[in-house]
Design a protein around this motif. Structure first.
Motif, PDB file in Angstrom:
ATOM      1  N   ASN A  19       0.801  -1.189   0.020  1.00 32.77           N
ATOM      2  CA  ASN A  19      -0.122  -0.133  -0.098  1.00 32.77           C
ATOM      3  C   ASN A  19       0.981   1.132  -0.074  1.00 32.77           C
ATOM      4  O   ASN A  19       0.602   2.141  -0.472  1.00 32.77           O
ATOM      5  CB  ASN A  19      -0.764   0.038   1.171  1.00 32.77           C
ATOM      6  N   LEU A  20       1.922   1.192   0.800  1.00 30.39           N
ATOM      7  CA  LEU A  20       2.925   2.339   0.841  1.00 30.39           C
ATOM      8  C   LEU A  20       3.445   2.626  -0.558  1.00 30.39           C
ATOM      9  O   LEU A  20       3.566   3.691  -1.114  1.00 30.39           O
ATOM     10  CB  LEU A  20       3.958   2.327   1.837  1.00 30.39           C
ATOM     11  N   THR A  23       1.012   4.140  -3.204  1.00 29.69           N
ATOM     12  CA  THR A  23       0.538   5.343  -2.654  1.00 29.69           C
ATOM     13  C   THR A  23       1.870   6.290  -3.060  1.00 29.69           C
ATOM     14  O   THR A  23       1.604   7.393  -3.860  1.00 29.69           O
ATOM     15  CB  THR A  23       0.208   5.459  -0.875  1.00 29.69           C
ATOM     16  N   ALA A  26       1.498   6.624  -6.819  1.00 23.76           N
ATOM     17  CA  ALA A  26       0.353   7.570  -7.447  1.00 23.76           C
ATOM     18  C   ALA A  26       0.694   9.234  -6.975  1.00 23.76           C
ATOM     19  O   ALA A  26       0.566   9.978  -7.713  1.00 23.76           O
ATOM     20  CB  ALA A  26      -0.829   7.178  -6.591  1.00 23.76           C
ATOM     21  N   LEU A  27       1.249   9.233  -5.829  1.00 25.55           N
ATOM     22  CA  LEU A  27       1.983  10.807  -5.633  1.00 25.55           C
ATOM     23  C   LEU A  27       3.030  11.034  -6.636  1.00 25.55           C
ATOM     24  O   LEU A  27       2.886  12.216  -7.093  1.00 25.55           O
ATOM     25  CB  LEU A  27       2.665  10.926  -4.213  1.00 25.55           C
ATOM     26  N   HIS A  43      -3.543   4.364  -6.715  1.00 18.65           N
ATOM     27  CA  HIS A  43      -3.629   4.471  -5.442  1.00 18.65           C
ATOM     28  C   HIS A  43      -4.582   3.152  -4.759  1.00 18.65           C
ATOM     29  O   HIS A  43      -4.121   2.891  -3.951  1.00 18.65           O
ATOM     30  CB  HIS A  43      -4.337   5.916  -4.999  1.00 18.65           C
ATOM     31  N   PHE A  44      -5.512   2.874  -5.692  1.00 24.90           N
ATOM     32  CA  PHE A  44      -6.621   1.816  -5.293  1.00 24.90           C
ATOM     33  C   PHE A  44      -6.208   0.426  -6.014  1.00 24.90           C
ATOM     34  O   PHE A  44      -6.982  -0.372  -5.531  1.00 24.90           O
ATOM     35  CB  PHE A  44      -8.021   2.219  -5.549  1.00 24.90           C
ATOM     36  N   VAL A  78      -6.216   1.419   5.631  1.00 22.42           N
ATOM     37  CA  VAL A  78      -5.671   1.464   4.331  1.00 22.42           C
ATOM     38  C   VAL A  78      -6.602   1.919   3.009  1.00 22.42           C
ATOM     39  O   VAL A  78      -6.163   2.456   2.083  1.00 22.42           O
ATOM     40  CB  VAL A  78      -4.870   0.155   3.935  1.00 22.42           C
ATOM     41  N   ILE A  81      -6.647   5.794   3.984  1.00 22.14           N
ATOM     42  CA  ILE A  81      -5.376   6.524   3.738  1.00 22.14           C
ATOM     43  C   ILE A  81      -4.923   6.209   2.293  1.00 22.14           C
ATOM     44  O   ILE A  81      -4.604   6.346   1.334  1.00 22.14           O
ATOM     45  CB  ILE A  81      -4.339   6.173   4.819  1.00 22.14           C
TER      46      ILE A  81
END
Length: 81
Positions: A19-20, A23, A26-27, A43-44, A78, A81
């Motif tokens: 997940n990190l 993310t 995605a950032l 992200h998802f 998760v 966030i």
């Protein structure tokens, strides 16, 4: 598989790292100017895996209620966030 391995290693260890990473990607895509739809997909992307881990822990017959509640809290964290 024992519930301890599923909860601590797979969910909180590997799942959180995935997940990190998603993310972070995605950032980076958002900073580079990618369309919002691409950023959202990045992200998802781990969501099906997260749900699988949560459902597997919830359905384990010998897992205590505390483990199931901790797994549900992790899944919600998760997801938000």
């Amino acid at each position: 598989m024992r519930w301890q391995v599923l909860l601590w290693r797979d969910m909180l260890g590997v799942g959180t790292a995935i997940n990190l990473g998603a993310t972070f990607l995605a950032l980076v895509a958002a900073i580079q100017g990618a369309p919002t739809s691409i950023v959202a997909v990045l992200h998802f992307a781990p969501l099906p895996y997260n749900f699988f881990l949560f459902a597997a822990l919830w359905r384990m017959p010998q897992s205590p209620m505390v483990a199931a509640v901790l797994g549900a809290a992790w899944f919600l964290a998760v997801l938000v966030i």
